[in-house]
Design an enzyme around this catalytic site. Structure first.
Site, PDB file in Angstrom:
ATOM      1  N   ASN A 126       4.535  36.043  23.802  1.00 46.77           N
ATOM      2  CA  ASN A 126       5.098  36.077  22.445  1.00 46.77           C
ATOM      3  C   ASN A 126       6.389  35.274  22.310  1.00 46.77           C
ATOM      4  O   ASN A 126       7.138  35.112  23.277  1.00 46.77           O
ATOM      5  CB  ASN A 126       5.364  37.523  22.024  1.00 46.77           C
ATOM      6  N   TYR A 127       6.641  34.812  21.089  1.00 44.14           N
ATOM      7  CA  TYR A 127       7.816  33.972  20.822  1.00 44.14           C
ATOM      8  C   TYR A 127       9.085  34.618  21.370  1.00 44.14           C
ATOM      9  O   TYR A 127       9.856  33.993  22.080  1.00 44.14           O
ATOM     10  CB  TYR A 127       7.949  33.730  19.321  1.00 44.14           C
ATOM     11  N   LYS A 128       9.282  35.897  21.048  1.00 42.03           N
ATOM     12  CA  LYS A 128      10.578  36.500  21.403  1.00 42.03           C
ATOM     13  C   LYS A 128      10.716  36.755  22.905  1.00 42.03           C
ATOM     14  O   LYS A 128      11.822  36.911  23.406  1.00 42.03           O
ATOM     15  CB  LYS A 128      10.831  37.770  20.599  1.00 42.03           C
ATOM     16  N   GLY A 129       9.604  36.789  23.633  1.00 46.51           N
ATOM     17  CA  GLY A 129       9.673  36.936  25.087  1.00 46.51           C
ATOM     18  C   GLY A 129      10.321  38.225  25.536  1.00 46.51           C
ATOM     19  O   GLY A 129      10.116  39.279  24.925  1.00 46.51           O
ATOM     20  N   TYR A 130      11.175  38.138  26.565  1.00 45.61           N
ATOM     21  CA  TYR A 130      11.731  39.340  27.172  1.00 45.61           C
ATOM     22  C   TYR A 130      13.025  38.977  27.897  1.00 45.61           C
ATOM     23  O   TYR A 130      13.083  37.945  28.572  1.00 45.61           O
ATOM     24  CB  TYR A 130      10.701  39.876  28.181  1.00 45.61           C
TER      25      TYR A 130
END
Ligand code: B12
Length: 248
Positions: A126-130
């Site tokens: 996902n775009y926001k990642g981690y």
């Protein structure tokens, strides 16, 4: 002391100090403390010291015990497969996709079987990642399809095929009764039976996954705890260049 022989390091080299923690079904007391000490001794700890004894539920005590372990491992004898890929920067990844492939790379991922732990696969896709590391979706060069949780192997394979996926990313977090192995193996068997296993990069990931296990199961690579998105992207590029499916 031979530097390749490893012993646990506590206060000084070679003292073998380790700590173990456990719960015994007994309320805290002097006898309970002695029981914990003996329990640790039976595990091979020398001169155990009970550092913590706390009631964690009625009639149960949580212990932390320190002591000297007697074992060592010879580091020079250890040989495990590791993902060996040049780790590229975001700019290098984007440029290499453009120059080597001239199109977006299609990545399809899911958390499969009964597993509902999506945080790991979301972190990668996902775009926001981690933890500040943005996912593959944030790269211009990747077209990402995250199918989410509890996806059946057949469903994942069908979607990947329809999308002409370059890479399939599978996450397995639950490992009870080795369901992660069975489930991951079943995907490989299915793709082999369908005859297109070799045309796609297959990655397996999760906190209890390592590269050795993934290779044994028939994946191209395995990624465990702390995986960075750029390392996954770099591996996909390198592998696709090797298997030679640059233009679909
Ligand atoms: C959050 C969580 C849940 C949430 C999940 C929510 C969600 N949408 O994901 C909920 C509450 C739903 C849940 C449910 C359950 N859970 Co739970 N859960 C956790 C917990 C606390 C955190 C997991 C997590 O999000 N980690 C953070 C991510 C970022 O880390 P990660 O997954 O390791 O991902 C990284 C790498 O592994 C890698 N990676 C992961 N996947 C992939 C895939 C690819 C392709 C690649 C390249 C890399 C990659 O990259 C990521 C980034 O670095 C863990 C305990 C823990 N502290 O780990 C237990 C844990 C995983 N859960 C556990 C259990 C038992 C369950 C339940 C069975 C409990 C129950 N009895 O109902 C259910 C099962 C539900 C199901 N059907 O799956 C156990 C699993 C034990 C085991 N060995 O099988 C754990 C370890 C807790 C424990 N100590 O007992 N859980």
């Amino acid at each position: 002391m031979d530097s390749s022989v490893l012993r646990a390091y506590g206060d000084r080299q070679g003292d073998g100090m380790v700590q173990m923690s456990f719960v015994l079904q007994v309320a805290p007391s002097a006898r309970a403390r002695e029981a914990a000490k003996r329990f640790a001794e039976k595990h091979g700890l020398k001169e155990p010291l009970v550092a913590t004894m706390e009631e964690c539920a009625k009639g149960y005590s949580y212990f932390v015990v320190y002591g000297h372990s007697v074992h060592s491992v010879d580091f020079s004898e250890i040989d495990v497969p590791e993902v060996r890929t040049e780790s590229l920067s975001r700019t290098e990844i984007e440029e290499r996709i453009k120059s080597q492939f001239g199109r977006k790379l299609v990545v399809v991922g899911a958390c499969t079987g009964s597993d509902a732990h999506t945080v790991g696969i979301d972190a990668i896709l996902n775009y926001k990642g981690y933890a500040g590391d943005k996912g593959l979706e944030s790269y211009k060069g990747f077209d990402v399809y995250n199918l989410g949780a509890q996806v059946e192997n057949e469903q994942l394979a069908a979607r990947a095929r329809a999308l002409k996926a370059d890479a399939i990313l599978v996450s397995q977090v639950i490992t009870q009764r080795n369901c992660h192995k069975e489930n991951a193996q079943a995907l490989i068997d299915f793709l082999r039976a369908e005859g297109w296993r070799k045309d796609v990069v297959l990655l397996l990931g999760g906190p209890r996954i390592d590269h050795k296990l993934a290779l044994e199961l028939g994946f191209d690579a395995g990624f465990g705890t702390g995986t960075k998105v750029a390392d996954v992207a770099s591996f996909i590029l390198e592998r696709l260049e090797q298997i030679g499916v640059p233009h679909k």
